[in-house]
Design a protein around this motif. Structure first.
Motif, PDB file in Angstrom:
ATOM      1  N   SER A 171     -17.015   2.454 -11.394  1.00  0.00           N
ATOM      2  CA  SER A 171     -17.696   1.861 -12.539  1.00  0.00           C
ATOM      3  C   SER A 171     -18.815   0.958 -12.022  1.00  0.00           C
ATOM      4  O   SER A 171     -18.807   0.533 -10.875  1.00  0.00           O
ATOM      5  CB  SER A 171     -16.723   1.066 -13.406  1.00  0.00           C
ATOM      6  OG  SER A 171     -16.513  -0.222 -12.906  1.00  0.00           O
ATOM      7  N   THR A 172     -19.732   0.650 -12.915  1.00  0.00           N
ATOM      8  CA  THR A 172     -20.846  -0.194 -12.527  1.00  0.00           C
ATOM      9  C   THR A 172     -20.508  -1.675 -12.608  1.00  0.00           C
ATOM     10  O   THR A 172     -21.195  -2.508 -12.066  1.00  0.00           O
ATOM     11  CB  THR A 172     -22.083   0.076 -13.416  1.00  0.00           C
ATOM     12  OG1 THR A 172     -21.696  -0.145 -14.779  1.00  0.00           O
ATOM     13  CG2 THR A 172     -22.563   1.505 -13.225  1.00  0.00           C
ATOM     14  N   GLU A 173     -19.433  -1.997 -13.315  1.00  0.00           N
ATOM     15  CA  GLU A 173     -19.020  -3.390 -13.456  1.00  0.00           C
ATOM     16  C   GLU A 173     -17.709  -3.603 -12.695  1.00  0.00           C
ATOM     17  O   GLU A 173     -16.835  -2.744 -12.713  1.00  0.00           O
ATOM     18  CB  GLU A 173     -18.807  -3.760 -14.934  1.00  0.00           C
ATOM     19  CG  GLU A 173     -20.058  -3.707 -15.766  1.00  0.00           C
ATOM     20  CD  GLU A 173     -21.064  -4.776 -15.372  1.00  0.00           C
ATOM     21  OE1 GLU A 173     -20.672  -5.807 -14.813  1.00  0.00           O
ATOM     22  OE2 GLU A 173     -22.246  -4.557 -15.629  1.00  0.00           O
ATOM     23  N   SER A 174     -17.598  -4.740 -12.080  1.00  0.00           N
ATOM     24  CA  SER A 174     -16.346  -5.092 -11.429  1.00  0.00           C
ATOM     25  C   SER A 174     -15.444  -5.721 -12.485  1.00  0.00           C
ATOM     26  O   SER A 174     -15.749  -6.767 -13.025  1.00  0.00           O
ATOM     27  CB  SER A 174     -16.609  -6.086 -10.299  1.00  0.00           C
ATOM     28  OG  SER A 174     -15.392  -6.549  -9.797  1.00  0.00           O
ATOM     29  N   ALA A 175     -14.370  -5.039 -12.799  1.00  0.00           N
ATOM     30  CA  ALA A 175     -13.448  -5.542 -13.817  1.00  0.00           C
ATOM     31  C   ALA A 175     -12.052  -5.593 -13.231  1.00  0.00           C
ATOM     32  O   ALA A 175     -11.702  -4.827 -12.344  1.00  0.00           O
ATOM     33  CB  ALA A 175     -13.481  -4.647 -15.050  1.00  0.00           C
ATOM     34  N   ASN A 176     -11.241  -6.482 -13.758  1.00  0.00           N
ATOM     35  CA  ASN A 176      -9.866  -6.611 -13.334  1.00  0.00           C
ATOM     36  C   ASN A 176      -9.085  -5.384 -13.777  1.00  0.00           C
ATOM     37  O   ASN A 176      -9.151  -4.997 -14.927  1.00  0.00           O
ATOM     38  CB  ASN A 176      -9.273  -7.884 -13.972  1.00  0.00           C
ATOM     39  CG  ASN A 176      -8.209  -8.505 -13.125  1.00  0.00           C
ATOM     40  OD1 ASN A 176      -8.100  -8.248 -11.942  1.00  0.00           O
ATOM     41  ND2 ASN A 176      -7.427  -9.359 -13.757  1.00  0.00           N
ATOM     42  N   PRO A 177      -8.329  -4.730 -12.917  1.00  0.00           N
ATOM     43  CA  PRO A 177      -7.586  -3.545 -13.316  1.00  0.00           C
ATOM     44  C   PRO A 177      -6.450  -3.870 -14.272  1.00  0.00           C
ATOM     45  O   PRO A 177      -5.808  -4.907 -14.157  1.00  0.00           O
ATOM     46  CB  PRO A 177      -7.029  -3.009 -12.005  1.00  0.00           C
ATOM     47  CG  PRO A 177      -7.276  -4.021 -10.957  1.00  0.00           C
ATOM     48  CD  PRO A 177      -8.187  -5.056 -11.510  1.00  0.00           C
ATOM     49  N   SER A 178      -6.236  -2.997 -15.214  1.00  0.00           N
ATOM     50  CA  SER A 178      -5.034  -3.028 -16.061  1.00  0.00           C
ATOM     51  C   SER A 178      -4.903  -1.741 -16.820  1.00  0.00           C
ATOM     52  O   SER A 178      -5.800  -0.984 -16.958  1.00  0.00           O
ATOM     53  CB  SER A 178      -5.030  -4.209 -17.013  1.00  0.00           C
ATOM     54  OG  SER A 178      -5.816  -3.990 -18.153  1.00  0.00           O
ATOM     55  N   GLY A 214       1.238  -9.103 -14.787  1.00  0.00           N
ATOM     56  CA  GLY A 214      -0.093  -8.642 -15.157  1.00  0.00           C
ATOM     57  C   GLY A 214      -0.991  -8.398 -13.958  1.00  0.00           C
ATOM     58  O   GLY A 214      -2.190  -8.160 -14.116  1.00  0.00           O
ATOM     59  N   GLY A 215      -0.451  -8.509 -12.763  1.00  0.00           N
ATOM     60  CA  GLY A 215      -1.228  -8.251 -11.560  1.00  0.00           C
ATOM     61  C   GLY A 215      -1.522  -9.481 -10.726  1.00  0.00           C
ATOM     62  O   GLY A 215      -1.948  -9.382  -9.590  1.00  0.00           O
ATOM     63  N   GLY A 216      -1.370 -10.678 -11.310  1.00  0.00           N
ATOM     64  CA  GLY A 216      -1.515 -11.904 -10.544  1.00  0.00           C
ATOM     65  C   GLY A 216      -2.935 -12.365 -10.296  1.00  0.00           C
ATOM     66  O   GLY A 216      -3.145 -13.252  -9.472  1.00  0.00           O
ATOM     67  N   GLU A 217      -3.927 -11.788 -10.977  1.00  0.00           N
ATOM     68  CA  GLU A 217      -5.317 -12.212 -10.798  1.00  0.00           C
ATOM     69  C   GLU A 217      -5.964 -12.457 -12.151  1.00  0.00           C
ATOM     70  O   GLU A 217      -5.742 -11.710 -13.102  1.00  0.00           O
ATOM     71  CB  GLU A 217      -6.114 -11.133 -10.061  1.00  0.00           C
ATOM     72  CG  GLU A 217      -5.670 -10.935  -8.633  1.00  0.00           C
ATOM     73  CD  GLU A 217      -6.535  -9.940  -7.888  1.00  0.00           C
ATOM     74  OE1 GLU A 217      -7.715  -9.767  -8.268  1.00  0.00           O
ATOM     75  OE2 GLU A 217      -6.034  -9.338  -6.929  1.00  0.00           O
ATOM     76  N   ALA A 218      -6.787 -13.483 -12.223  1.00  0.00           N
ATOM     77  CA  ALA A 218      -7.482 -13.829 -13.461  1.00  0.00           C
ATOM     78  C   ALA A 218      -8.392 -12.686 -13.909  1.00  0.00           C
ATOM     79  O   ALA A 218      -8.832 -11.870 -13.098  1.00  0.00           O
ATOM     80  CB  ALA A 218      -8.322 -15.096 -13.258  1.00  0.00           C
ATOM     81  N   LEU A 219      -8.681 -12.660 -15.190  1.00  0.00           N
ATOM     82  CA  LEU A 219      -9.677 -11.717 -15.691  1.00  0.00           C
ATOM     83  C   LEU A 219     -11.022 -12.015 -15.050  1.00  0.00           C
ATOM     84  O   LEU A 219     -11.344 -13.175 -14.776  1.00  0.00           O
ATOM     85  CB  LEU A 219      -9.837 -11.852 -17.208  1.00  0.00           C
ATOM     86  CG  LEU A 219      -8.691 -11.412 -18.115  1.00  0.00           C
ATOM     87  CD1 LEU A 219      -9.070 -11.649 -19.571  1.00  0.00           C
ATOM     88  CD2 LEU A 219      -8.344  -9.955 -17.890  1.00  0.00           C
ATOM     89  N   SER A 220     -11.810 -11.003 -14.862  1.00  0.00           N
ATOM     90  CA  SER A 220     -13.167 -11.200 -14.336  1.00  0.00           C
ATOM     91  C   SER A 220     -14.021 -11.892 -15.406  1.00  0.00           C
ATOM     92  O   SER A 220     -13.700 -11.857 -16.602  1.00  0.00           O
ATOM     93  CB  SER A 220     -13.800  -9.859 -13.985  1.00  0.00           C
ATOM     94  OG  SER A 220     -14.045  -9.107 -15.162  1.00  0.00           O
ATOM     95  N   ASP A 221     -15.095 -12.517 -14.972  1.00  0.00           N
ATOM     96  CA  ASP A 221     -16.025 -13.119 -15.929  1.00  0.00           C
ATOM     97  C   ASP A 221     -16.563 -12.056 -16.876  1.00  0.00           C
ATOM     98  O   ASP A 221     -16.736 -12.304 -18.072  1.00  0.00           O
ATOM     99  CB  ASP A 221     -17.178 -13.823 -15.206  1.00  0.00           C
ATOM    100  CG  ASP A 221     -16.719 -15.086 -14.484  1.00  0.00           C
ATOM    101  OD1 ASP A 221     -15.652 -15.636 -14.846  1.00  0.00           O
ATOM    102  OD2 ASP A 221     -17.417 -15.524 -13.547  1.00  0.00           O
ATOM    103  N   PHE A 222     -16.823 -10.860 -16.351  1.00  0.00           N
ATOM    104  CA  PHE A 222     -17.291  -9.753 -17.174  1.00  0.00           C
ATOM    105  C   PHE A 222     -16.299  -9.470 -18.305  1.00  0.00           C
ATOM    106  O   PHE A 222     -16.678  -9.338 -19.466  1.00  0.00           O
ATOM    107  CB  PHE A 222     -17.500  -8.494 -16.326  1.00  0.00           C
ATOM    108  CG  PHE A 222     -17.838  -7.274 -17.124  1.00  0.00           C
ATOM    109  CD1 PHE A 222     -19.145  -7.033 -17.532  1.00  0.00           C
ATOM    110  CD2 PHE A 222     -16.846  -6.374 -17.481  1.00  0.00           C
ATOM    111  CE1 PHE A 222     -19.453  -5.913 -18.290  1.00  0.00           C
ATOM    112  CE2 PHE A 222     -17.145  -5.245 -18.238  1.00  0.00           C
ATOM    113  CZ  PHE A 222     -18.457  -5.018 -18.642  1.00  0.00           C
ATOM    114  N   ALA A 223     -15.009  -9.353 -17.968  1.00  0.00           N
ATOM    115  CA  ALA A 223     -13.985  -9.067 -18.977  1.00  0.00           C
ATOM    116  C   ALA A 223     -13.886 -10.197 -19.996  1.00  0.00           C
ATOM    117  O   ALA A 223     -13.784  -9.941 -21.200  1.00  0.00           O
ATOM    118  CB  ALA A 223     -12.630  -8.827 -18.313  1.00  0.00           C
ATOM    119  N   LYS A 224     -13.931 -11.440 -19.534  1.00  0.00           N
ATOM    120  CA  LYS A 224     -13.820 -12.576 -20.453  1.00  0.00           C
ATOM    121  C   LYS A 224     -14.951 -12.569 -21.492  1.00  0.00           C
ATOM    122  O   LYS A 224     -14.728 -12.850 -22.660  1.00  0.00           O
ATOM    123  CB  LYS A 224     -13.828 -13.893 -19.690  1.00  0.00           C
ATOM    124  CG  LYS A 224     -12.554 -14.148 -18.914  1.00  0.00           C
ATOM    125  CD  LYS A 224     -12.663 -15.437 -18.108  1.00  0.00           C
ATOM    126  CE  LYS A 224     -11.441 -15.662 -17.257  1.00  0.00           C
ATOM    127  NZ  LYS A 224     -11.560 -16.857 -16.415  1.00  0.00           N
TER     128      LYS A 224
END
Length: 179
Positions: free
Chosen positions: A172-179, A36-46
């Motif tokens: 994008s205006t939000e930093s989100a985890n890529p997927s 899945g990329g090896g990084e946690a979801l961002s707080d924004f995504a959660k």
């Protein structure tokens, strides 16, 4: 998976707090996994994932829960996120399986297959002509699962070869985890 353990799959109800929590925790576990990329979801995504999915009628999710018999409780162990698209050639909806996640201790025991069977049923109910997904070359076990349930490489004309999945990131205006 011990013999006394059973797995229940269901369509996720985004308004159900148990389902919402399961969806976020399972997707976060998947994001942290190398596949899945090896990084946690961002707080924004959660915070925004479930409300954002709920706001999109073309999205649906399937959850798998393992029944822990001794405690008579269910533990979330699997997730499939799907997004309806449109096939212009068929002039019918299609369903893209965007995420398939099964917690490590439950892989290889049919959890993914059960979720994909339900996802297919839901896609058929929508009148979809096909389902699509992408899989990393290094994820051989997932590729075997997908082939077992009927997926195959995409091509229109064998002489032109197989299609490749490509992406282009947009600002994008939000930093989100890529997927």
């Amino acid at each position: 998976m011990p013999p006394s353990l059973t797995v229940r799959v269901c369509r996720a109800d985004y308004a159900n707090p148990v389902h919402a929590e399961a969806l976020v925790s399972l997707l976060d576990a998947y994001a942290r996994d190398p596949m899945g990329g090896g990084e946690a979801l961002s707080d924004f995504a959660k915070v925004n994932l479930v409300p954002s999915l709920a706001a999109r009628p073309q999205a649906f999710s399937v959850l798998a829960f393992a029944l822990l018999a001794a405690e008579s409780i269910e533990q979330p162990v699997g997730l499939v996120n799907c997004i309806e698209g449109f096939s212009t050639f068929s002039c019918l909806p299609l369903v893209n399986v965007h995420d398939v996640a099964v917690l490590p201790g439950y892989r290889g025991h049919g959890v993914g297959e059960k979720m994909l069977v339900l996802a297919e049923t839901l896609a058929r109910e929508r009148g979809a002509c096909k389902m699509t997904l992408e899989v990393l070359q290094g994820n051989a076990s997932a590729a075997r699962l997908y082939r077992r349930v009927g997926f195959d490489n995409y091509q229109l004309d064998p002489a032109m070869g197989q299609a490749h999945f490509m992406q282009k990131w947009l600002a994008s205006t939000e930093s989100a985890n890529p997927s």
